[in-house]
Design a protein around this motif. Structure first.
Motif, PDB file in Angstrom:
ATOM      1  N   VAL A  47       0.826  -1.207   0.000  1.00 27.12           N
ATOM      2  CA  VAL A  47       0.000   0.000   0.000  1.00 27.12           C
ATOM      3  C   VAL A  47       0.859   1.255   0.000  1.00 27.12           C
ATOM      4  O   VAL A  47       1.804   1.371   0.783  1.00 27.12           O
ATOM      5  CB  VAL A  47      -0.920   0.025   1.253  1.00 27.12           C
ATOM      6  CG1 VAL A  47      -1.773   1.278   1.270  1.00 27.12           C
ATOM      7  CG2 VAL A  47      -1.778  -1.226   1.326  1.00 27.12           C
ATOM      8  N   THR A  48       0.517   2.185  -0.885  1.00 24.08           N
ATOM      9  CA  THR A  48       1.089   3.528  -0.877  1.00 24.08           C
ATOM     10  C   THR A  48      -0.054   4.468  -0.505  1.00 24.08           C
ATOM     11  O   THR A  48      -1.112   4.425  -1.151  1.00 24.08           O
ATOM     12  CB  THR A  48       1.658   3.896  -2.260  1.00 24.08           C
ATOM     13  OG1 THR A  48       2.638   2.924  -2.624  1.00 24.08           O
ATOM     14  CG2 THR A  48       2.308   5.258  -2.230  1.00 24.08           C
ATOM     15  N   TYR A  49       0.129   5.301   0.519  1.00 26.73           N
ATOM     16  CA  TYR A  49      -0.969   6.111   1.054  1.00 26.73           C
ATOM     17  C   TYR A  49      -0.450   7.427   1.598  1.00 26.73           C
ATOM     18  O   TYR A  49       0.754   7.605   1.815  1.00 26.73           O
ATOM     19  CB  TYR A  49      -1.684   5.349   2.174  1.00 26.73           C
ATOM     20  CG  TYR A  49      -0.790   5.155   3.382  1.00 26.73           C
ATOM     21  CD1 TYR A  49      -0.824   6.067   4.439  1.00 26.73           C
ATOM     22  CD2 TYR A  49       0.114   4.108   3.449  1.00 26.73           C
ATOM     23  CE1 TYR A  49       0.019   5.914   5.529  1.00 26.73           C
ATOM     24  CE2 TYR A  49       0.957   3.954   4.526  1.00 26.73           C
ATOM     25  CZ  TYR A  49       0.903   4.861   5.563  1.00 26.73           C
ATOM     26  OH  TYR A  49       1.745   4.715   6.634  1.00 26.73           O
ATOM     27  N   ARG A  50      -1.386   8.362   1.856  1.00 26.76           N
ATOM     28  CA  ARG A  50      -1.062   9.606   2.554  1.00 26.76           C
ATOM     29  C   ARG A  50      -1.695   9.644   3.938  1.00 26.76           C
ATOM     30  O   ARG A  50      -1.179  10.261   4.841  1.00 26.76           O
ATOM     31  CB  ARG A  50      -1.535  10.809   1.745  1.00 26.76           C
ATOM     32  CG  ARG A  50      -0.563  11.140   0.632  1.00 26.76           C
ATOM     33  CD  ARG A  50      -0.866  12.481   0.043  1.00 26.76           C
ATOM     34  NE  ARG A  50      -1.456  12.267  -1.264  1.00 26.76           N
ATOM     35  CZ  ARG A  50      -2.165  13.146  -1.917  1.00 26.76           C
ATOM     36  NH1 ARG A  50      -2.409  14.315  -1.394  1.00 26.76           N
ATOM     37  NH2 ARG A  50      -2.643  12.879  -3.091  1.00 26.76           N
ATOM     38  N   ALA A  51      -2.847   9.001   4.109  1.00 29.81           N
ATOM     39  CA  ALA A  51      -3.532   8.925   5.407  1.00 29.81           C
ATOM     40  C   ALA A  51      -4.026   7.494   5.584  1.00 29.81           C
ATOM     41  O   ALA A  51      -4.522   6.881   4.646  1.00 29.81           O
ATOM     42  CB  ALA A  51      -4.702   9.899   5.456  1.00 29.81           C
ATOM     43  N   LEU A  52      -3.880   6.969   6.817  1.00 26.64           N
ATOM     44  CA  LEU A  52      -4.207   5.570   7.075  1.00 26.64           C
ATOM     45  C   LEU A  52      -4.912   5.420   8.414  1.00 26.64           C
ATOM     46  O   LEU A  52      -4.477   5.975   9.418  1.00 26.64           O
ATOM     47  CB  LEU A  52      -2.918   4.740   7.082  1.00 26.64           C
ATOM     48  CG  LEU A  52      -3.011   3.260   7.447  1.00 26.64           C
ATOM     49  CD1 LEU A  52      -3.822   2.506   6.405  1.00 26.64           C
ATOM     50  CD2 LEU A  52      -1.610   2.669   7.557  1.00 26.64           C
ATOM     51  N   VAL A  53      -6.032   4.648   8.403  1.00 26.17           N
ATOM     52  CA  VAL A  53      -6.740   4.301   9.633  1.00 26.17           C
ATOM     53  C   VAL A  53      -6.942   2.789   9.606  1.00 26.17           C
ATOM     54  O   VAL A  53      -7.475   2.245   8.639  1.00 26.17           O
ATOM     55  CB  VAL A  53      -8.120   4.998   9.728  1.00 26.17           C
ATOM     56  CG1 VAL A  53      -8.896   4.497  10.933  1.00 26.17           C
ATOM     57  CG2 VAL A  53      -7.963   6.499   9.765  1.00 26.17           C
TER      58      VAL A  53
END
Length: 119
Positions: free
Chosen positions: A97-103
């Motif tokens: 996964v490439t992300y800017r925000a993660l929950v």
């Protein structure tokens, strides 16, 4: 009897883009692209590109996924690129996964590589 001109069809704007739901009885192998939102309630194997992507509680998706916002309630396997990823408590994610925000909610099953991007 008078002839009246037809009324123009309502136009969709970017903020009011459509939502497509892939029902629980569907199994799709292939690529899907949408300017709006996609909700997977069935099974997909392939590539999905959309503004928003939701994998429903019974949904299963494997392949490559790219969206601004992704929410997983079911199962997701593969490669993911997004701005925001939310993994709900009953979800199972096995992905790079490439992300800017993660929950990630308590109880979720998560395995893979997660890379924060800046920007």
């Amino acid at each position: 009897m008078q002839n009246r001109p037809a009324e123009p069809a309502p136009q969709r704007t970017g903020s009011n883009a459509s939502k497509s739901t892939l029902g629980p009885d569907l199994k799709i192998v292939g690529d899907i692209t949408s300017a709006g939102s996609i909700e997977v309630m069935g099974e997909i194997e392939g590539t999905i590109t959309s503004r928003d992507l939701t994998i429903g509680p019974e949904g299963r998706a494997s392949g490559t996924f790219s969206a601004e916002n992704i929410e997983v309630r079911g199962r997701l396997d593969g490669r993911v690129s997004c701005s925001s990823l939310v993994v709900r408590s009953a979800a199972r994610v096995t992905s790079d996964v490439t992300y800017r925000a993660l929950v990630i909610e308590n109880g979720a099953s998560v395995e893979g590589r997660f890379k924060l991007t800046k920007g």
